[in-house]
Scaffold this active site. Structure first.
Site, short mmCIF file in Angstrom:
data_model
loop_
_atom_site.label_atom_id
_atom_site.label_comp_id
_atom_site.label_asym_id
_atom_site.label_seq_id
_atom_site.Cartn_x
_atom_site.Cartn_y
_atom_site.Cartn_z
N LEU A 18 0.74 -1.14 0.03
CA LEU A 18 -0.02 0.18 0.04
C LEU A 18 1.06 1.12 0.10
O LEU A 18 0.67 2.02 -0.87
CB LEU A 18 -0.68 0.18 1.17
CG LEU A 18 -2.28 1.38 1.22
CD1 LEU A 18 -2.85 1.06 0.07
CD2 LEU A 18 -2.68 1.17 2.37
N GLY A 440 23.19 16.95 17.13
CA GLY A 440 23.80 15.76 17.12
C GLY A 440 23.94 15.43 15.40
O GLY A 440 25.00 15.23 14.95
N HIS A 702 12.35 21.20 11.39
CA HIS A 702 11.37 20.40 10.50
C HIS A 702 11.02 21.05 9.46
O HIS A 702 10.01 20.56 8.41
CB HIS A 702 10.03 19.89 11.37
CG HIS A 702 10.39 19.10 12.65
ND1 HIS A 702 10.83 20.05 13.86
CD2 HIS A 702 10.40 18.01 12.94
CE1 HIS A 702 10.86 19.15 14.70
NE2 HIS A 702 10.89 17.91 14.22
#
Ligand code: GLN
Ligand code: ZN
Length: 766
Positions: A18, A440, A702
């Site tokens: 899917l 990091g 983000h």
């Protein structure tokens, strides 16, 4: 006859068919018809698998193109205006637009996606319905009815599954003018009425209505609303089974048992203690469905143990007893049969969705037809598995247990208190005010991923791979030096994933090849499985990090993943408490911390991205969790001397209710997400004096947007009003691995400039 039924089957397909088809559709590689065909084939296959396994009633409505909560929003016609195509019914493209947003183009404006958040305490994420006070509902999406016809045409006995009205509303978020979501209930219920009538007309007898919020602490008006809603729906012409899961019903048990519906499902895996009580509270006309096979994990069920309860229930209830998994199997991988690379013993301990449906069916058979040979064979096999697991030296390691037993309170305590440690650390590290650092990871470029793949496939030698990664580390270090960052990192180039990387190097973890579970939309994760006591055969990160430190005179921070996150993002054991597993992980990672210190690393960050995720659904259980989670972190961090600085990182900003525990972790520095909420988090610091150093993220990693330095400086000024400037660090919200180098560099350049600006301002002030 006890009935075997299933609450939901994973829709992604054993090969993630899917996911692949939906992504191909997005790219324009296949047509909508092609995509629909893949969906049809998957559904047909999954129904047949369940039927063949011996399930009497197969679920319909568990299939979703992206997310089942989103499907319901469409069904109710709840399409936010920015996606609505005036007056027309939503299409598959509307659905995907709501899930993913629409990029701004020259002809028409963009639209941001609906918000996404965690489905209860699972790692599945749903799309949050947007609720406005003036919302009108209208049946607008035919999927459920079409799929019911599809299953009926294939000859299945079906049980459509819907999310209940209260749970759907609870999951929604109020947009625009503030109002009580419950005010929408009256308008929403007629839609449920229409759905039930349509289903009845299709020949459906039973409908499963998921109301998992019955396992939460509910306000009184919501409890009342349950009674009102189901009284109103009572007349509708289908039999209704209310499904609850993920926790016990506790104070809602009487309410749930008394609702005017025809059956109730309970999760006896999570909350076995509700079993005897429910027998007394259940009205004599009702079906009781017992969820006894764990839908959230990968272990084979102890059939005999479960059967003891089921037999008891069967004597009391007879035909009114149904047998089921604890919750939808959406949360477990699809089919164990594909895992041929696992040795026979490990395989024999596991069960995925297909195997779990078989277990459910066998349990029902064991009640209906106890002497049949198939039942006897399955019980005997289950017994063998339980015995082998109870005694296997691969699981039980005396040295781990002995070490844990010898742990004392002092082991999870740094030598001195923070106020003392920080003096020593400041002296040794010699950092400016507002020290800058990152979380990091640096960009995981195409080249890095290609090199790792080639290495894994044996096409790139160990030495060549190592050299390629070292070159990346050199590059990352050089860039950080040029940017003028104060505390550098090696960039995590060699890591595929912050949990898997460590799990692969620890003993006690196993890995599947196809154990995919949907996380959201087309994103699937393949969690590692903790099967035995955890040991660390050798150092895991020291070579890489020491190599990075050799490339620079600046302080380099070593990066590790903490025990709570290792646990939360793995499938845990069922034969040992989460707390004990966290402590085992803590000791293993503690050894790594100590090794890094011995290798000359002065700052070590132990990431606990999943710390908040572990919170139980019920408030009353929070403190116990927070106590052991905090303790595990401290056990990991406390093997080093005072001069070594311990950092931790968390990826979210809802701290207000757990801030005491965050402080109790006693990390010297914590970096957290705050920029998206404009440092709202810091409101918690009005009343709570956070004692240690803190780096509230100054920009959102983000998004590809690169904020200018003044924007970041403003956030820092805001932070400096709440927190002493000596305590403040300057860093992004999270790791940079999903970003490209140009944006990462540009944003960090602005961040360093913002820090310098604040140093100036505060130097003047002092
Ligand atoms: N150190 C990790 C990184 O920078 C932290 C990731 C996370 O918190 N999710 O990628
Ligand atoms: Zn993060």
């Amino acid at each position: 006859m006890a009935v075997a039924h299933n609450l939901g089957f994973p829709r992604i397909g054993g090969d993630r068919e899917l996911k692949k088809a939906v992504e191909a559709y997005w790219k324009g590689d296949i047509t909508e018809d092609n995509l629909r065909q893949v969906g049809r084939e998957l559904r047909a296959k999954h129904w047949q698998l369940q039927k063949d396994a011996g399930i009497d009633l197969v679920p319909v409505g568990d299939f979703a193109w992206y997310d089942q909560v989103l499907t319901h929003s469409l069904t109710f016609g709840v399409v936010p205006e920015r996606f609505a195509t005036a007056g027309e019914k939503p299409t598959l493209d509307t659905l995907f637009a709501m899930a993913r947003g629409v990029v701004e183009s020259s002809c028409c404006g963009g639209a941001h996606a609906q918000e996404m958040t965690k489905w209860f305490d699972t790692n599945y994420h749903y799309l949050v319905p947007e609720l406005t006070a003036d919302l009108e509902f209208a049946l607008s999406w035919e999927q459920l009815f079409e799929e019911v016809d599809e299953a009926l045409a294939l000859g299945h006995k079906v049980k459509p599954v819907v999310i209940g009205p209260l749970t759907w509303l609870w999951l929604g978020k109020v947009k625009g003018e503030e109002f009580n979501k419950l005010d929408l209930l009256e308008k929403l219920l007629p839609i449920y009425g229409q759905i039930f009538q349509r289903l009845a007309a299709q020949g459906v007898e039973w409908v499963q209505i998921d109301e998992p919020i019955l396992s939460l602490d509910l306000p009184q008006d919501w409890k009342n609303a349950f009674e009102r809603a189901y009284n109103l729906l009572q007349a509708e012409p289908v039999k209704k089974l209310i499904a609850t899961y993920f926790s016990g019903l506790e104070d809602n048990l009487g309410l749930a048992a008394g609702l005017p519906v025809d059956g109730l499902h309970l999760d006896l895996v999570r909350a076995p203690e509700q079993y005897p009580t429910i027998l007394d509270r259940l009205p004599a006309y009702k079906i009781l469905s017992l969820g006894v096979v764990n839908g959230r994990n990968v272990w084979r069920c102890d059939l005999e143990k479960v059967l003891a309860t089921l037999k008891h229930a069967h004597e009391r209830l007879g035909d009114r007893l149904w047998v089921a998994p604890s919750c939808s199997l959406l949360h477990s991988p699809v089919d164990l049969a594909r895992e041929e690379q696992l040795d026979e013993e490990l395989q024999s301990w596991l069960a995925f969705a297909v195997q779990k449906t078989e277990e459910v069916a066998i349990l029902a058979q064991a009640l209906n037809n106890p002497d049949c040979a198939k039942v006897q064979a399955a019980l005997a096999q289950s017994r063998t598995v339980q015995e082998s697991r109870a005694n296997s030296p691969r699981i039980h390691k005396p040295q781990v247990q002995a070490r844990l037993a010898a742990v004392t309170a002092a082991d999870s305590q740094r030598t001195s208190v923070f106020a003392e440690r920080i003096k020593l650390q400041r002296e040794r590290l010699d950092l400016p005010l507002f020290p800058t650092t990152t979380i990091g990871s640096f960009p995981q470029t195409k080249e890095i991923r290609a090199a790792r793949l080639a290495y894994r496939q044996g096409k790139l030698s160990e030495v060549d791979y190592q050299q390629a990664m070292q070159a990346e580390i050199q590059h990352a270090v050089k860039v950080q030096e040029e940017l003028g960052l104060d505390v550098l990192v090696h960039g995590e180039t060699e890591r595929n994933d912050m949990v898997e990387y460590f799990a692969e190097q620890l003993d006690g973890y196993l890995f599947t090849r196809f154990g995919w579970v949907q996380s959201y939309g087309t994103r699937c994760v393949k969690p590692a499985v903790i099967y035995g006591d955890i040991t660390r055969p050798q150092a895991m990160t020291v070579e890489w990090i020491a190599y990075a430190q050799q490339q620079t005179d600046k302080v380099l921070k070593g990066m590790l993943t903490g025990p709570v996150t290792m646990l939360m993002w793995s499938f845990p054991r069922e034969d040992l408490s989460r707390e004990q597993q966290a402590r085992q992980l803590a000791l293993a990672i503690r050894d790594e911390v100590v090794d890094l210190e011995a290798a000359g690393i002065k700052i070590i960050q132990i990431d606990e991205a999943a710390f908040r995720e572990g919170l139980p659904l019920r408030r009353a259980e929070w403190q116990a969790y927070l106590d052991w989670a905090t303790e595990s972190f401290r056990l990991t961090a406390s093997g080093v001397c005072d001069e070594t600085q311990i950092h931790t990182h968390m990826c979210y900003s809802e701290f207000n209710d757990v801030i005491d525990s965050i402080a109790a972790m006693d990390a010297d520095v914590i970096t957290i997400e705050t920029s998206r909420s404009q440092m709202e988090l810091l409101d918690a610091f009005e009343t709570f004096h956070y004692p240690n150093d803190i780096g509230p993220g100054v920009y959102d990693i983000h998004s590809p947007r690169v904020p200018d330095s003044e924007e970041m400086a403003n956030l820092l000024r805001k932070a400096a009003k709440r927190i002493a400037v000596e305590q403040l660090w300057v860093n992004p919200d999270c790791g940079l691995k999903t970003r490209g180098w140009p944006e990462a560099k540009a944003a960090l350049e602005h961040m360093v400039a913002a820090a310098k600006q604040l140093r100036k301002e505060y130097a003047k002030a002092v």
